[in-house]
Scaffold this motif. Structure first.
Motif, PDB file in Angstrom:
ATOM      1  N   VAL A   1      30.141  25.684  33.025  1.00  0.00           N
ATOM      2  CA  VAL A   1      29.483  26.692  32.186  1.00  0.00           C
ATOM      3  C   VAL A   1      30.225  28.024  32.286  1.00  0.00           C
ATOM      4  CG1 VAL A   1      27.343  27.990  31.849  1.00  0.00           C
ATOM      5  CG2 VAL A   1      27.251  25.559  32.414  1.00  0.00           C
ATOM      6  N   LEU A   2      30.613  28.381  33.502  1.00  0.00           N
ATOM      7  CA  LEU A   2      31.302  29.660  33.708  1.00  0.00           C
ATOM      8  C   LEU A   2      32.697  29.643  33.094  1.00  0.00           C
ATOM      9  CD1 LEU A   2      30.184  30.232  37.416  1.00  0.00           C
ATOM     10  CD2 LEU A   2      29.220  31.280  35.361  1.00  0.00           C
ATOM     11  N   LEU A   3      33.387  28.506  33.179  1.00  0.00           N
ATOM     12  CA  LEU A   3      34.712  28.413  32.562  1.00  0.00           C
ATOM     13  C   LEU A   3      34.633  28.462  31.040  1.00  0.00           C
ATOM     14  CD1 LEU A   3      36.564  25.810  34.820  1.00  0.00           C
ATOM     15  CD2 LEU A   3      37.052  28.253  34.589  1.00  0.00           C
ATOM     16  N   ALA A   4      33.528  27.962  30.482  1.00  0.00           N
ATOM     17  CA  ALA A   4      33.347  28.064  29.028  1.00  0.00           C
ATOM     18  C   ALA A   4      33.286  29.534  28.618  1.00  0.00           C
ATOM     19  CB  ALA A   4      32.077  27.331  28.602  1.00  0.00           C
ATOM     20  N   GLN A   5      32.667  30.376  29.447  1.00  0.00           N
ATOM     21  CA  GLN A   5      32.635  31.818  29.165  1.00  0.00           C
ATOM     22  C   GLN A   5      34.036  32.426  29.270  1.00  0.00           C
ATOM     23  OE1 GLN A   5      29.570  33.839  31.485  1.00  0.00           O
ATOM     24  NE2 GLN A   5      28.298  31.997  31.454  1.00  0.00           N
ATOM     25  N   VAL A   6      34.804  31.951  30.241  1.00  0.00           N
ATOM     26  CA  VAL A   6      36.193  32.427  30.381  1.00  0.00           C
ATOM     27  C   VAL A   6      37.003  32.048  29.143  1.00  0.00           C
ATOM     28  CG1 VAL A   6      38.343  32.112  31.680  1.00  0.00           C
ATOM     29  CG2 VAL A   6      36.182  32.406  32.899  1.00  0.00           C
ATOM     30  N   GLU A   7      36.824  30.799  28.681  1.00  0.00           N
ATOM     31  CA  GLU A   7      37.564  30.339  27.501  1.00  0.00           C
ATOM     32  C   GLU A   7      37.166  31.109  26.244  1.00  0.00           C
ATOM     33  OE1 GLU A   7      36.859  26.154  27.399  1.00  0.00           O
ATOM     34  OE2 GLU A   7      38.104  25.751  29.159  1.00  0.00           O
ATOM     35  N   ALA A   8      35.964  31.681  26.261  1.00  0.00           N
ATOM     36  CA  ALA A   8      35.513  32.501  25.132  1.00  0.00           C
ATOM     37  C   ALA A   8      36.026  33.935  25.235  1.00  0.00           C
ATOM     38  CB  ALA A   8      33.983  32.500  25.064  1.00  0.00           C
ATOM     39  N   GLY A   9      36.855  34.192  26.258  1.00  0.00           N
ATOM     40  CA  GLY A   9      37.481  35.501  26.355  1.00  0.00           C
ATOM     41  C   GLY A   9      36.853  36.461  27.337  1.00  0.00           C
ATOM     42  N   GLN A  10      35.881  35.975  28.138  1.00  0.00           N
ATOM     43  CA  GLN A  10      35.211  36.864  29.078  1.00  0.00           C
ATOM     44  C   GLN A  10      35.877  36.800  30.462  1.00  0.00           C
ATOM     45  OE1 GLN A  10      30.871  36.440  29.165  1.00  0.00           O
ATOM     46  NE2 GLN A  10      30.981  35.285  27.248  1.00  0.00           N
ATOM     47  N   GLN A  11      35.758  37.912  31.172  1.00  0.00           N
ATOM     48  CA  GLN A  11      36.089  37.944  32.594  1.00  0.00           C
ATOM     49  C   GLN A  11      34.739  37.894  33.313  1.00  0.00           C
ATOM     50  OE1 GLN A  11      37.888  41.577  34.124  1.00  0.00           O
ATOM     51  NE2 GLN A  11      39.447  40.387  35.195  1.00  0.00           N
ATOM     52  N   VAL A  12      34.503  36.831  34.118  1.00  0.00           N
ATOM     53  CA  VAL A  12      33.149  36.509  34.569  1.00  0.00           C
ATOM     54  C   VAL A  12      32.991  36.737  36.071  1.00  0.00           C
ATOM     55  CG1 VAL A  12      31.392  34.683  34.694  1.00  0.00           C
ATOM     56  CG2 VAL A  12      32.987  34.768  32.744  1.00  0.00           C
ATOM     57  N   VAL A  13      31.863  37.366  36.435  1.00  0.00           N
ATOM     58  CA  VAL A  13      31.455  37.486  37.838  1.00  0.00           C
ATOM     59  C   VAL A  13      30.083  36.838  37.971  1.00  0.00           C
ATOM     60  CG1 VAL A  13      30.882  39.040  39.739  1.00  0.00           C
ATOM     61  CG2 VAL A  13      32.764  39.607  38.192  1.00  0.00           C
ATOM     62  N   ALA A  14      29.973  35.800  38.792  1.00  0.00           N
ATOM     63  CA  ALA A  14      28.701  35.091  38.994  1.00  0.00           C
ATOM     64  C   ALA A  14      28.362  35.137  40.481  1.00  0.00           C
ATOM     65  CB  ALA A  14      28.801  33.652  38.498  1.00  0.00           C
ATOM     66  N   THR A  15      27.610  36.160  40.868  1.00  0.00           N
ATOM     67  CA  THR A  15      27.232  36.307  42.278  1.00  0.00           C
ATOM     68  C   THR A  15      25.735  36.570  42.430  1.00  0.00           C
ATOM     69  OG1 THR A  15      27.847  38.637  42.178  1.00  0.00           O
ATOM     70  CG2 THR A  15      29.504  37.118  43.038  1.00  0.00           C
ATOM     71  N   GLU A  16      24.998  36.512  41.340  1.00  0.00           N
ATOM     72  CA  GLU A  16      23.561  36.758  41.430  1.00  0.00           C
ATOM     73  C   GLU A  16      22.868  35.606  42.154  1.00  0.00           C
ATOM     74  OE1 GLU A  16      24.238  34.583  37.516  1.00  0.00           O
ATOM     75  OE2 GLU A  16      25.235  36.144  38.705  1.00  0.00           O
ATOM     76  N   GLU A  17      21.710  35.897  42.748  1.00  0.00           N
ATOM     77  CA  GLU A  17      20.924  34.855  43.422  1.00  0.00           C
ATOM     78  C   GLU A  17      20.612  33.758  42.408  1.00  0.00           C
ATOM     79  OE1 GLU A  17      18.962  33.424  46.959  1.00  0.00           O
ATOM     80  OE2 GLU A  17      20.223  35.188  46.651  1.00  0.00           O
ATOM     81  N   HIS A  18      20.866  32.525  42.789  1.00  0.00           N
ATOM     82  CA  HIS A  18      20.723  31.430  41.827  1.00  0.00           C
ATOM     83  C   HIS A  18      20.082  30.238  42.511  1.00  0.00           C
ATOM     84  CE1 HIS A  18      21.655  28.899  38.375  1.00  0.00           C
ATOM     85  NE2 HIS A  18      22.228  28.022  39.174  1.00  0.00           N
ATOM     86  N   HIS A  19      19.045  29.697  41.903  1.00  0.00           N
ATOM     87  CA  HIS A  19      18.429  28.489  42.449  1.00  0.00           C
ATOM     88  C   HIS A  19      19.369  27.319  42.214  1.00  0.00           C
ATOM     89  CE1 HIS A  19      15.429  25.653  43.752  1.00  0.00           C
ATOM     90  NE2 HIS A  19      15.579  24.972  42.635  1.00  0.00           N
ATOM     91  N   ILE A  20      19.714  26.624  43.284  1.00  0.00           N
ATOM     92  CA  ILE A  20      20.640  25.506  43.178  1.00  0.00           C
ATOM     93  C   ILE A  20      19.883  24.295  42.661  1.00  0.00           C
ATOM     94  CG2 ILE A  20      22.238  24.005  44.430  1.00  0.00           C
ATOM     95  CD1 ILE A  20      22.582  26.321  46.434  1.00  0.00           C
ATOM     96  N   LEU A  21      20.113  23.982  41.396  1.00  0.00           N
ATOM     97  CA  LEU A  21      19.442  22.830  40.795  1.00  0.00           C
ATOM     98  C   LEU A  21      19.946  21.551  41.441  1.00  0.00           C
ATOM     99  CD1 LEU A  21      19.707  23.969  37.078  1.00  0.00           C
ATOM    100  CD2 LEU A  21      17.744  24.204  38.605  1.00  0.00           C
TER     101      LEU A  21
END
Length: 454
Positions: free
Chosen positions: A119-139
């Motif tokens: 999912v995060l790489l899809a955002q990169v491929e759309a041209g974004q520079q992504v930071v994902a460090t927020e608290e996240h429930h591990i599904l």
């Protein structure tokens, strides 16, 4: 959720630093990349996507990552199509500041986001520079890992850590404890068994805390989900011959767990229980929650139930304020218990930990001196423990060919000693990875064994 595609996307390379949890995360991320159409490359300096799965437990590991990133940043400037990812604990700790330090990065992602790589790489491929460090429930983990071994597999059972050891950065980078449901763990183990895996290591940053975030109380008034219960629930998975678990915390290590390990045939006689210091005052300063006597009682109980059990541990030297006398107590404990292995480290101040701000830091010279001395003792103790195998026949699970001698296989005893032995049988046939082999030991070394068949 991972979306499969048949479209080739080039090659990837993952470099993993640090603990078994990171290695397990890397296997899952490799599986995601391959499901997206990437193929494993031949090296980090030629791959189209380079991912560093990082460790921040000690400063030298963190600095090594920055050294690697410097070389990749140069590649990125010459080849803008290179995708550059930093995952793991340094990513979680540094977040956006990593982008300021290495603006060539495409994705910065903490450990809780490993299963969302696609999912995060899809955002990169759309041209974004992504930071994902927020608290996240591990599904629940529905990714298919690309396992480095076809014989021994990691299975995560609990993520995160709620402890607050004063030297440790793990809770702030790996988040709160999140236990997986036992049914999901067993299902993953059954899938691995169907693929031919023979040994499973159940993983958790603090595995003895497993289940305390899950609901349920037994009629006897205890939690209905514990590591002990889990071992009973997964023990009958057909095809799995051996079960291990790591990493344990003395505060939560129970007699009930020891009894289960002694009673369940598949659970190996090997325990990794960090003690960190042999001095009670330092243990209090570390906020470890147990005493040296409590630790001794655990080891005594294990050895009373399983005399052949091997014990490995972790220890820190030169913790802030550690006197020579306190340090000597750590050495004395190593000699007294006779560990099969101790992973040692000189204290390293980590960001956002209480001990890093204390004024009584020790000098680098003291750290080096103490680390050298304790390592010499650890090797001496390990050599003494290895001596007990000389001339004995042991069961070894073959894991693969010895990279230094193609006529040998290598594997581990139930007590986790690395062992080398011949591939060829007397009848001219050969043993292979996955075989359980009886080996008679004729050479002992501090951290490994060699032997002949039979």
């Amino acid at each position: 959720m991972t979306v499969s595609t048949n479209s080739p996307r080039g090659s990837y390379w993952i470099t993993t630093f640090g603990c078994q949890m990171n290695k397990a995360d890397s296997e899952r991320m490799a599986g995601i990349l391959e499901s997206m159409g990437y193929s494993q490359g031949h090296g980090e300096h030629s791959a189209d996507l380079v991912l560093y799965n990082t460790c921040t437990i000690r400063d030298n590991a963190e600095q090594k990552v920055y050294s690697y990133l410097g070389r990749q940043a140069q590649r990125k400037r010459e080849n803008p199509h290179l995708t550059l990812v930093v995952a793991g604990c340094v990513a979680q700790q540094e977040g956006e500041s990593l982008l300021r330090r290495v603006p060539e990065l495409d994705l910065v992602m903490g450990p809780q986001h490993a299963n969302r790589l696609d999912v995060l790489l899809a955002q990169v491929e759309a041209g974004q520079q992504v930071v994902a460090t927020e608290e996240h429930h591990i599904l629940e983990d529905i990714t298919t890992a690309r396992r480095d071994s076809s014989v021994c597999g990691w299975v995560n059972v609990i993520y995160g850590c709620n402890e607050r050891c004063t030297y440790c950065v793990v809770p702030s980078v790996r988040g709160q404890e999140q236990s997986r449901l036992p049914e999901a763990i067993k299902l993953e183990m059954e899938g691995l068994a169907a693929q031919g895996f023979k040994e499973i290591t159940l993983l958790g940053q603090n595995i003895d805390a497993y289940g305390r975030d899950l609901p349920g109380i037994t009629p006897e008034g205890r939690r209905s989900h514990t590591l002990t219960d889990l071992l009973h629930q997964v023990h009958d998975v057909e095809g799995i011959e051996r079960i291990r678990f790591a990493t344990s915390h003395p505060r939560y290590f129970t007699d009930r767990l020891i009894d289960a390990c002694a009673d369940l045939p598949k659970v190996c006689e090997h325990f990794h229980i960090p003690f960190q210091s042999g001095d009670d005052e330092l243990l209090r300063a570390m906020a470890r929650g147990y005493t040296v006597d409590r630790y001794r009682r655990i080891i005594e109980r294990i050895r009373s139930r399983m005399p052949e059990a091997s014990i490995s541990a972790d220890a820190i030297v030169a913790f802030p304020g550690e006197s020579d006398a306190q340090y000597r107590r750590t050495l004395a404990l190593i000699e007294e218990i006779g560990f099969d292995l101790v992973n040692t480290a000189a204290y390293s101040p980590r960001p956002n930990t209480p001990a890093a701000t204390w004024p009584n830091q020790l000098t680098e010279a003291v750290k080096v001196e103490r680390l050298q001395e304790i390592n010499a003792l650890v090797e001496q103790t390990a050599k003494a423990r290895s001596a007990r195998y000389a001339g004995r026949s042991v069961e070894v699970l073959a894991e693969g060919v010895n990279p230094k001698d193609s006529s040998q296989l290598m594997g581990r005893t139930r007590t986790n000693r690395l062992t080398f032995f011949p591939i060829a049988k007397a009848d001219g046939s050969s043993h292979k990875a996955g075989d359980l082999v009886t080996v008679t030991i004729d050479q002992v070394r501090p951290f490994s064994l060699s032997g002949k068949l039979g």
